[in-house]
Enzyme design. Structure first.
Site, PDB file in Angstrom:
ATOM      1  N   LYS B  79      49.892   0.215  57.137  1.00 13.51           N
ATOM      2  CA  LYS B  79      50.819   0.081  58.595  1.00 13.51           C
ATOM      3  C   LYS B  79      50.788   1.297  59.455  1.00 13.51           C
ATOM      4  CE  LYS B  79      55.687  -1.126  59.319  1.00 13.51           C
ATOM      5  NZ  LYS B  79      57.021  -1.496  58.770  1.00 13.51           N
ATOM      6  N   SER B 154      59.019  -5.626  59.637  1.00 14.84           N
ATOM      7  CA  SER B 154      58.234  -5.164  60.727  1.00 14.84           C
ATOM      8  C   SER B 154      56.725  -4.948  60.108  1.00 14.84           C
ATOM      9  CB  SER B 154      58.734  -3.876  61.053  1.00 14.84           C
ATOM     10  OG  SER B 154      58.685  -2.759  60.083  1.00 14.84           O
ATOM     11  N   SER B 178      61.447  -4.650  55.699  1.00  8.80           N
ATOM     12  CA  SER B 178      60.261  -4.772  56.373  1.00  8.80           C
ATOM     13  C   SER B 178      59.149  -4.876  55.573  1.00  8.80           C
ATOM     14  CB  SER B 178      60.115  -3.791  57.307  1.00  8.80           C
ATOM     15  OG  SER B 178      60.873  -3.622  58.647  1.00  8.80           O
TER      16      SER B 178
END
Lengths: 97, 485
Positions: B79, B154, B178
């Site tokens: 990420k 996210s 997330s």
């Protein structure tokens, strides 16, 4: 009753160092007002005798041995700076001419 | 058939039997990315040259018999809020568009030690604020199961890339859901570990008392291996916990006889889709069939979690994001004569609307005259929410419910109204507030869209969470289904 006024939003934006336009201030006022109104449901709860939780784990005074170590090389640290000069970060002048 | 349909342990064996090379795994990643990433758009930055170089080095090690560790050679996506030295890290924000980190996050150092291969950096909502990846400054990511739908957020890129077979597994971060919410939307396994289990050093901070890094994988077993590799005390993060890292995979026994499951009535009530509710009840039947018992319980303060979360996470974010000022790194506005204008214009031009909204909410909640009414009040309610969990865990081993109230929603559906977007995280947020571990595993489909089962455990009892998740996974075949791209 609205929880937050456009004037307050402008004040908060200034505290947060965010430039906002008149139009944005109005939009954010509506949205923040909705969120703050929603958040006020917390007032339904009696929390007079409740301690706040700052941290979920029971940790206190986390220390480590103080061992001298090399810092990061200056050129590496300056690598991502938008502007630098003589090994220092450069910003617009703060004091008058 | 993709190489990534195999588990880590199978690929490991193939590598050691010389039936497979690390470069084959890396090729598989970039080949698949070339095939599908114009549709999925999970990646922000590729690390191709370096990854192929690493593969070469690892293959030499392999042929000379120096390959150690189970994760050796496995291709991973990271990420884009986890810093990687020399590999652009943007947090999907304009303000960090060209940021080139000068050190590696602790988790990245641990992956290097385990000799995985970093394939690239994955899209996310800007600074991890969002539930759909629509808040990325650069691009939307699309759900591999249905390209009209969001992948969740996210960590949307982290979940979509694994579901699409672009990488074997990935790392995400979870502040209010997330990791788990996108894992549920994309039909993969996502774990938010106990707060303190994994070092946050090098994770660009959103809300420091809630953030945790965790693995997203296709199977529970792979998830357990990856968490083991990234866990542990770190002198660089004083909130990382000094507890042993167990051998999580040892707990994958398939045995859940006598296990006591609590099912909060608040997690199956109003606002939860019928298909979601049914899939959870079906999952409970499966676990019952394996010898577990379940009872309905109450987490009475659940309805207050959302408000508590937005006040606390935004307050912490407003402080954490103060560092982005256009001086030391990142974007700097060209339109500034004075230092004050430089700060204000840099931040106004560099941050997206959702980030600004949360910075302002947090600044408001922390400001003089409002601190006690909002911030401190929320800290106190956090205590009540945490106590809800503690009470239930006195009598039960795990808590089970849905991960999300609905399957993946349509792109654009919730973007104009922050409040409807926030409701998505209502079942995952309490877990972060309490600091306990939670996993999402595939548990069904609704109209071709995956659904996720959330299993929540006691502090530092990921082993039990994995045991239950694995037993359920092995008794069902949801995890074997793949999206058609």
């Amino acid at each position: 009753m609205s929880r937050i006024s456009t004037e307050q939003v402008k004040h908060v934006a200034n505290l947060a160092r965010l430039a906002i336009t008149e139009q944005e201030a109005e939009k954010f006022t509506k949205q923040l007002d909705a969120i703050i109104t929603f958040a006020e449901q917390l007032n339904e709860l009696d929390t007079d005798n409740v301690k706040p939780t700052y941290h979920v784990l029971d940790m206190k005074n986390v220390l480590r041995e103080d061992i001298p170590q090399l810092g990061l090389p200056q050129e590496e640290v300056l690598k991502n700076a938008p502007e630098h000069q003589d090994g220092q970060f450069k910003v617009p002048s703060i004091l008058g001419e | 058939m993709s190489l990534f349909d195999h588990k880590v342990s199978d690929l490991h064996e193939l590598l050691h039997k010389k039936e497979l090379k690390v470069s084959d795994l890396v090729d598989e990643s970039y080949k698949r990315i070339a095939e599908v990433d114009d549709k999925v758009q999970a990646f922000l930055t590729l690390n191709e040259e370096q990854a192929r170089q690493t593969a070469k080095v690892l293959d030499e090690k392999l042929s000379s018999g120096n390959a150690e560790g189970l994760l050796f050679g496995m291709p991973i996506g990271i990420k884009d809020n986890i810093v990687t030295k020399g590999l652009r890290t943007t947090c999907a924000s304009k303000i960090l568009e060209n940021f080139d980190p000068i050190y590696d996050a602790t988790v990245v150092q641990k992956l290097q030690k385990a000799e995985t291969v970093t394939i690239g950096k994955l899209n996310m909502d800007e600074f991890a604020m969002g539930s759909s990846n629509e808040n990325s400054h650069f691009q939307k990511t699309y759900n591999p199961w249905n390209l009209d739908r969001v992948p969740g957020g996210s960590s949307g890129g982290s979940a979509a890339s694994v579901a699409a077979g672009e990488v074997l597994f990935s790392l995400g971060s979870d502040t209010g859901g997330s990791i788990r919410q996108p894992a549920a939307f994309c039909g993969v396994v996502g774990m938010k570990p106990t707060y303190g289990r994994v070092s946050r050093f090098g994770l660009v901070a959103f809300a420091s008392s809630l953030d945790q890094i965790g693995p997203i994988t296709r199977t529970v077993e792979d998830n357990a291996y990856l968490l083991e590799a990234i866990s542990g005390l770190d002198p660089m993060d004083s909130t990382s916990a000094n507890v042993d890292v167990p051998n999580f995979t040892k707990s994958l026994t398939g045995d859940v006889k006598g296990l006591k499951i609590a099912v909060p009535k608040e997690y199956l009530g109003e606002g939860v889709n019928e298909s979601v509710r049914q899939s959870v009840l079906d999952a409970l039947k499966v676990l019952e069939g394996l010898g577990a018992v379940w009872e309905e319980v109450s987490l009475p303060h659940s309805k207050y979690a959302l408000a508590t979360y937005y006040l606390l996470s935004s307050s912490e974010a407003s402080a954490n994001l103060a560092r982005f000022d256009g001086v030391r790194y990142g974007y700097r506005s060209p339109n500034a004569e004075t230092l004050l204008d430089l700060y204000k214009n840099t931040r106004a031009e560099g941050f997206g609307d959702e980030v600004k909204r949360r910075i302002m909410l947090g600044t408001f909640a922390l400001s003089s005259g409002y601190y006690d009414a909002y911030y401190k009040k929320a800290q106190k309610v956090r205590t009540l929410i945490k106590q809800d969990f503690e009470k239930v865990f006195e009598h039960y081993d795990v808590i089970i419910g849905p991960t999300t109230p609905t399957p993946a929603f349509k792109i654009g559906e919730n973007i104009d109204d922050p409040m409807t977007m926030y409701v998505n995280d209502i079942l995952t947020i309490p877990v972060n507030l309490a600091g306990v571990p939670g996993i999402s595993v595939p548990c069904g489909f609704d109209g071709g869209l995956p659904l996720g089962l959330q299993i929540i455990g006691k502090h530092f009892d990921e082993a039990c969470v994995y045991r239950v998740a694995h037993a359920f996974e092995q008794a069902t075949d949801y995890h074997t289904q793949k999206p058609q791209l």
